[in-house]
Design a protein around this motif. Structure first.
Motif, PDB file in Angstrom:
ATOM      1  N   TYR A   1       5.307   1.753  11.434  1.00 49.14           N
ATOM      2  CA  TYR A   1       5.898   2.834  12.480  1.00 49.14           C
ATOM      3  C   TYR A   1       5.294   4.273  12.535  1.00 49.14           C
ATOM      4  N   GLU A   2       5.853   4.754  11.430  1.00 49.18           N
ATOM      5  CA  GLU A   2       5.583   6.090  11.079  1.00 49.18           C
ATOM      6  C   GLU A   2       3.970   6.399  10.964  1.00 49.18           C
ATOM      7  N   TRP A   3       3.402   5.472  10.590  1.00 51.88           N
ATOM      8  CA  TRP A   3       1.862   5.599   9.964  1.00 51.88           C
ATOM      9  C   TRP A   3       1.270   5.464  11.639  1.00 51.88           C
TER      10      TRP A   3
ATOM     11  N   ALA B   1       0.697  -1.155   0.020  1.00 46.77           N
ATOM     12  CA  ALA B   1       0.131   0.078  -0.094  1.00 46.77           C
ATOM     13  C   ALA B   1       0.949   1.250  -0.103  1.00 46.77           C
ATOM     14  N   PHE B   2       2.186   1.329   0.277  1.00 46.93           N
ATOM     15  CA  PHE B   2       3.108   2.392   0.383  1.00 46.93           C
ATOM     16  C   PHE B   2       2.300   3.791   1.326  1.00 46.93           C
ATOM     17  N   GLN B   3       2.322   3.604   2.416  1.00 52.06           N
ATOM     18  CA  GLN B   3       1.571   4.624   3.104  1.00 52.06           C
ATOM     19  C   GLN B   3       2.404   5.138   3.883  1.00 52.06           C
ATOM     20  N   ASN B   4       3.848   4.995   3.953  1.00 51.55           N
ATOM     21  CA  ASN B   4       4.811   5.081   5.014  1.00 51.55           C
ATOM     22  C   ASN B   4       4.840   3.959   5.892  1.00 51.55           C
ATOM     23  N   ASP B   5       5.818   3.469   6.390  1.00 46.51           N
ATOM     24  CA  ASP B   5       6.093   2.266   7.140  1.00 46.51           C
ATOM     25  C   ASP B   5       5.083   2.103   8.374  1.00 46.51           C
TER      26      ASP B   5
ATOM     27  N   GLN C   1      10.300  -4.008   8.738  1.00 55.99           N
ATOM     28  CA  GLN C   1       9.761  -3.463   7.669  1.00 55.99           C
ATOM     29  C   GLN C   1      10.280  -1.788   7.278  1.00 55.99           C
ATOM     30  N   ARG C   2      10.647  -1.448   8.469  1.00 57.00           N
ATOM     31  CA  ARG C   2      10.964   0.268   8.697  1.00 57.00           C
ATOM     32  C   ARG C   2      12.369   0.076   8.209  1.00 57.00           C
ATOM     33  N   ARG C   3      13.225  -0.881   8.505  1.00 52.41           N
ATOM     34  CA  ARG C   3      14.513  -0.821   8.055  1.00 52.41           C
ATOM     35  C   ARG C   3      14.787  -0.718   6.409  1.00 52.41           C
TER      36      ARG C   3
ATOM     37  N   LEU D   1      -9.695   9.984   2.137  1.00 50.30           N
ATOM     38  CA  LEU D   1     -11.136  10.452   2.448  1.00 50.30           C
ATOM     39  C   LEU D   1     -11.676  10.303   3.874  1.00 50.30           C
ATOM     40  N   VAL D   2     -11.023   9.230   4.656  1.00 52.96           N
ATOM     41  CA  VAL D   2     -11.261   9.137   5.900  1.00 52.96           C
ATOM     42  C   VAL D   2     -10.608  10.429   6.708  1.00 52.96           C
ATOM     43  N   ASN D   3      -9.690  10.941   6.365  1.00 51.80           N
ATOM     44  CA  ASN D   3      -9.236  11.993   7.077  1.00 51.80           C
ATOM     45  C   ASN D   3     -10.062  13.386   6.558  1.00 51.80           C
TER      46      ASN D   3
ATOM     47  N   ARG E   1      -1.659   7.655  15.972  1.00 55.17           N
ATOM     48  CA  ARG E   1      -1.942   7.903  17.471  1.00 55.17           C
ATOM     49  C   ARG E   1      -2.035   9.507  17.752  1.00 55.17           C
ATOM     50  N   ALA E   2      -1.225  10.136  17.050  1.00 54.96           N
ATOM     51  CA  ALA E   2      -1.224  11.597  17.398  1.00 54.96           C
ATOM     52  C   ALA E   2      -2.337  12.175  16.551  1.00 54.96           C
ATOM     53  N   HIS E   3      -3.040  11.775  15.767  1.00 51.78           N
ATOM     54  CA  HIS E   3      -4.426  12.306  15.114  1.00 51.78           C
ATOM     55  C   HIS E   3      -5.532  11.990  16.142  1.00 51.78           C
TER      56      HIS E   3
HETATM   57  C1  ST9 Z   1       0.053   8.215   3.240  1.00 48.98           C
HETATM   58  C2  ST9 Z   1      -0.306   8.281   4.612  1.00 48.98           C
HETATM   59  O1  ST9 Z   1      -0.618   8.364   2.253  1.00 48.98           O
HETATM   60  C3  ST9 Z   1      -1.583   8.198   4.579  1.00 48.98           C
HETATM   61  C4  ST9 Z   1      -2.068   8.016   5.971  1.00 48.98           C
HETATM   62  C5  ST9 Z   1      -3.425   8.130   6.321  1.00 48.98           C
HETATM   63  C6  ST9 Z   1      -4.118   8.120   7.597  1.00 48.98           C
HETATM   64  C7  ST9 Z   1      -5.799   7.802   7.406  1.00 48.98           C
HETATM   65  C8  ST9 Z   1      -6.165   7.414   8.838  1.00 48.98           C
HETATM   66  C9  ST9 Z   1      -7.842   7.295   8.952  1.00 48.98           C
HETATM   67  C10 ST9 Z   1      -8.228   5.950   9.578  1.00 48.98           C
HETATM   68  C11 ST9 Z   1      -7.826   4.731   8.924  1.00 48.98           C
HETATM   69  C12 ST9 Z   1      -8.628   4.386   7.810  1.00 48.98           C
HETATM   70  C13 ST9 Z   1      -7.888   3.582   6.541  1.00 48.98           C
HETATM   71  C14 ST9 Z   1      -8.773   3.235   5.329  1.00 48.98           C
HETATM   72  C15 ST9 Z   1      -7.682   2.541   4.448  1.00 48.98           C
HETATM   73  C16 ST9 Z   1      -8.611   2.306   3.202  1.00 48.98           C
HETATM   74  C17 ST9 Z   1      -8.156   1.590   2.241  1.00 48.98           C
HETATM   75  C18 ST9 Z   1      -8.634   1.477   0.929  1.00 48.98           C
HETATM   76  N1  ST9 Z   1       5.323  12.010  16.240  1.00 48.98           N
HETATM   77  O2  ST9 Z   1       7.537  13.112   8.596  1.00 48.98           O
HETATM   78  P1  ST9 Z   1       8.825  13.851   8.887  1.00 48.98           P
HETATM   79  C19 ST9 Z   1       9.642  13.623  13.907  1.00 48.98           C
HETATM   80  S1  ST9 Z   1       1.842   8.338   2.869  1.00 48.98           S
HETATM   81  C20 ST9 Z   1       6.544  12.126  16.623  1.00 48.98           C
HETATM   82  O3  ST9 Z   1      10.068  13.847   7.897  1.00 48.98           O
HETATM   83  P2  ST9 Z   1       8.757  16.631   8.017  1.00 48.98           P
HETATM   84  C21 ST9 Z   1      10.407  12.327  13.898  1.00 48.98           C
HETATM   85  O4  ST9 Z   1      11.599  12.500  14.591  1.00 48.98           O
HETATM   86  C22 ST9 Z   1       1.876   8.307   1.174  1.00 48.98           C
HETATM   87  N2  ST9 Z   1       7.297  12.636  15.846  1.00 48.98           N
HETATM   88  O5  ST9 Z   1       8.497  15.510   9.022  1.00 48.98           O
HETATM   89  C23 ST9 Z   1      10.848  12.367  12.478  1.00 48.98           C
HETATM   90  O6  ST9 Z   1      11.965  11.670  12.054  1.00 48.98           O
HETATM   91  P3  ST9 Z   1      12.108   9.908  12.132  1.00 48.98           P
HETATM   92  C24 ST9 Z   1       3.300   8.381   0.663  1.00 48.98           C
HETATM   93  C25 ST9 Z   1       7.327  12.832  14.683  1.00 48.98           C
HETATM   94  O7  ST9 Z   1      10.323  16.879   7.545  1.00 48.98           O
HETATM   95  C26 ST9 Z   1      10.861  13.694  12.208  1.00 48.98           C
HETATM   96  O8  ST9 Z   1       9.921  14.612  12.802  1.00 48.98           O
HETATM   97  N3  ST9 Z   1       4.454   8.720   1.140  1.00 48.98           N
HETATM   98  C27 ST9 Z   1       5.936  12.773  14.304  1.00 48.98           C
HETATM   99  O9  ST9 Z   1       7.890  17.802   8.637  1.00 48.98           O
HETATM  100  C28 ST9 Z   1      10.577  14.067  10.575  1.00 48.98           C
HETATM  101  O10 ST9 Z   1       9.581  13.574  10.092  1.00 48.98           O
HETATM  102  C29 ST9 Z   1       4.531  10.064   1.163  1.00 48.98           C
HETATM  103  O11 ST9 Z   1       3.957  10.719   0.288  1.00 48.98           O
HETATM  104  C30 ST9 Z   1       5.113  12.447  15.003  1.00 48.98           C
HETATM  105  N4  ST9 Z   1       3.829  12.154  14.485  1.00 48.98           N
HETATM  106  O12 ST9 Z   1       8.054  16.089   6.515  1.00 48.98           O
HETATM  107  C31 ST9 Z   1       5.529  10.744   1.920  1.00 48.98           C
HETATM  108  N5  ST9 Z   1       6.167  13.032  12.738  1.00 48.98           N
HETATM  109  O13 ST9 Z   1      10.530   9.492  11.154  1.00 48.98           O
HETATM  110  C32 ST9 Z   1       5.088  11.867   3.036  1.00 48.98           C
HETATM  111  C33 ST9 Z   1       7.643  13.457  12.664  1.00 48.98           C
HETATM  112  O14 ST9 Z   1      13.148   9.490  11.537  1.00 48.98           O
HETATM  113  N6  ST9 Z   1       5.908  12.311   3.796  1.00 48.98           N
HETATM  114  N7  ST9 Z   1       8.139  13.346  13.852  1.00 48.98           N
HETATM  115  O15 ST9 Z   1      11.623   9.499  13.563  1.00 48.98           O
HETATM  116  C34 ST9 Z   1       6.728  13.133   3.975  1.00 48.98           C
HETATM  117  O16 ST9 Z   1       7.552  13.275   2.987  1.00 48.98           O
HETATM  118  C35 ST9 Z   1       7.113  13.855   5.280  1.00 48.98           C
HETATM  119  O17 ST9 Z   1       6.626  13.167   6.327  1.00 48.98           O
HETATM  120  C36 ST9 Z   1       6.498  15.245   5.096  1.00 48.98           C
HETATM  121  C37 ST9 Z   1       6.767  16.073   6.331  1.00 48.98           C
HETATM  122  C38 ST9 Z   1       6.947  16.042   3.899  1.00 48.98           C
HETATM  123  C39 ST9 Z   1       4.977  15.272   4.982  1.00 48.98           C
END
Ligand code: ST9
Ligand code: ZN
Ligand code: ZN
Length: 357
Positions: A149-151, A143-147, A212-214, A261-263, A156-158
């Protein structure tokens, strides 16, 4: 004090009764606001608390910092969506087996998100044995939605800081931001600061999640892009173009948007029968595409319920899947909120739209 009686069910024979803690009020400019509906009412998962809403966290006064665009993401997302549009054009000339393959890939990768990243790893609403966890981590990589751990960290923050700056896809910032915009800009500092306080020890301790994260980047390349493209081309002589644009770009884009769309939609459109004080809503259309994840008012009210809905198999393929896995002995300890607790909550905080099935 309302008694929130919950049933913790493994095989629906074990029942534990838990009562709610006392109601709490919040001070807001001298006025006491009852936010108890948003608090943890009961604890049916002693090991897992960090997806329960924390009303003590409120946004800081003053304007938000300027958004920092991430041009790499903007360009890649735009290209992906253009590729998906071309996939729609190619759809009528694709082979039947290619369509079937794309649908199968959609459903399996969706389960990797819903049954895997969401209900198992983010919320710990049930337990899974190794073969099921292995299947789910592979499906999740497709599904490539981030690993995971990150998801799960973002998710949880959400829940804990919902609709604040510490919510990665805060729906108060509008439809586009909560849908995809949040993936195109740097996160608000509050996400990192408050997210840093979350307990993620369960995820860190799980070898499969850390594995997976690695290896996430090469694994995604293989499972989300290379494999789904090569199979139709190699096994039933589909053209490379149809394989790439239909089975890969279009299918991936559809799963992404169904999830997003859930979000967005399920935080903006729909009724709030369980809790009118929160933004998440019941949205049947979202549930259809998201294999059962559109009962979002219920889910935020009761994040510990393995069905993410009051019901079981009603527009909820994910619950059907988990129940099948339970029948095979691969899933167990499924947490389900009792009808009595639901009705008490509906009476106390619902918007009046509740209809018993
Ligand atoms: C995708 C995800 O699409 C979708 C998630 C949707 C969730 C839906 C939930 C709804 C309920 C479930 C329904 C399921 C329905 C399924 C239906 C299926 C049909 N806490 O992120 P970084 C810290 S992904 C604590 O780079 P930037 C941490 O130290 C799509 N700490 O921030 C981290 O380092 P590390 C494909 C946090 O630089 C560091 O900050 N992927 C947290 O601001 C840097 O984190 C993409 O498009 C936290 N929450 O960048 C990639 N967050 O990780 C998209 C961060 O080493 N992402 N830290 O520990 C990115 O490129 C970047 O995250 C960014 C922000 C540009 C968005
Ligand atoms: Zn959730
Ligand atoms: Zn939500």
């Amino acid at each position: 004090m309302p008694a929130h009686v919950l049933q913790v069910s493994g095989s629906y024979t074990t029942t534990t009764t838990i009562t709610a803690p006392p109601a709490r009020g919040l001070q807001n400019g001298g006025e006491t606001v009852d936010k108890t509906s948003l608090c943890a009412e009961e604890d049916i998962r002693p090991e897992m608390k960090d997806d329960i809403y924390d009303p003590s966290y409120q946004d800081a006064e003053g304007p938000r910092p300027k958004q920092a665009y991430v041009w790499r993401n903007i360009i890649l997302m735009a290209l992906l969506h253009l590729g998906a549009l071309y996939g729609i054009i190619l759809l009528p000339s694709a082979k039947f087996y290619t369509l079937l393959w794309a649908l199968l890939y959609y459903v399996i990768s969706a389960l990797g998100i819903t049954a895997g990243a969401h209900r198992l790893w983010s919320h710990r609403t049930y337990k899974a044995r190794l073969p099921l966890r292995f299947f789910l981590i592979v499906a999740n990589t497709m599904a490539f939605q981030n690993d995971v751990y990150e998801w799960a960290r973002d998710h949880r923050a959400h829940h804990k800081f919902t609709e604040t700056d510490a919510d990665p896809h805060n729906s108060r910032r509008g439809f586009f931001f909560s849908h995809v915009g949040w993936l195109l800009v740097r996160k608000h500092p509050a996400v990192k600061e408050k997210g840093g306080s979350l307990n993620l020890s369960d995820l860190k301790a799980e070898k499969l999640v850390m594995f997976q994260r690695r290896y996430y980047k090469p694994a995604v390349l293989l499972m989300c892009f290379i494999l789904p493209t090569l199979v139709p081309w190699y096994f039933w002589g589909e053209t490379f173009l149809h394989s790439l644009y239909v089975a890969t770009f279009l299918r991936y884009t559809l799963v992404l948007n169904a999830t997003w769309l859930v979000n967005s939609a399920a935080h903006l459109y729909g009724y709030r029968p369980y809790d009118k004080n929160i933004e998440s809503r019941e949205n049947i259309l979202v549930s259809l595409g998201a294999v059962g994840e559109g009962f979002h008012n219920y889910h935020h009210a009761f994040p510990y319920d393995y069905s993410t809905s009051e019901y079981h198999w009603h527009i909820n393929f994910t619950t059907f899947f988990i129940d099948c896995m339970a029948a095979l002995g691969l899933a167990y300890d499924r947490k389900k909120v009792s009808k009595a607790a639901i009705l008490a909550r509906v009476k106390r905080t619902g918007d009046g739209s509740y209809k018993s099935a």
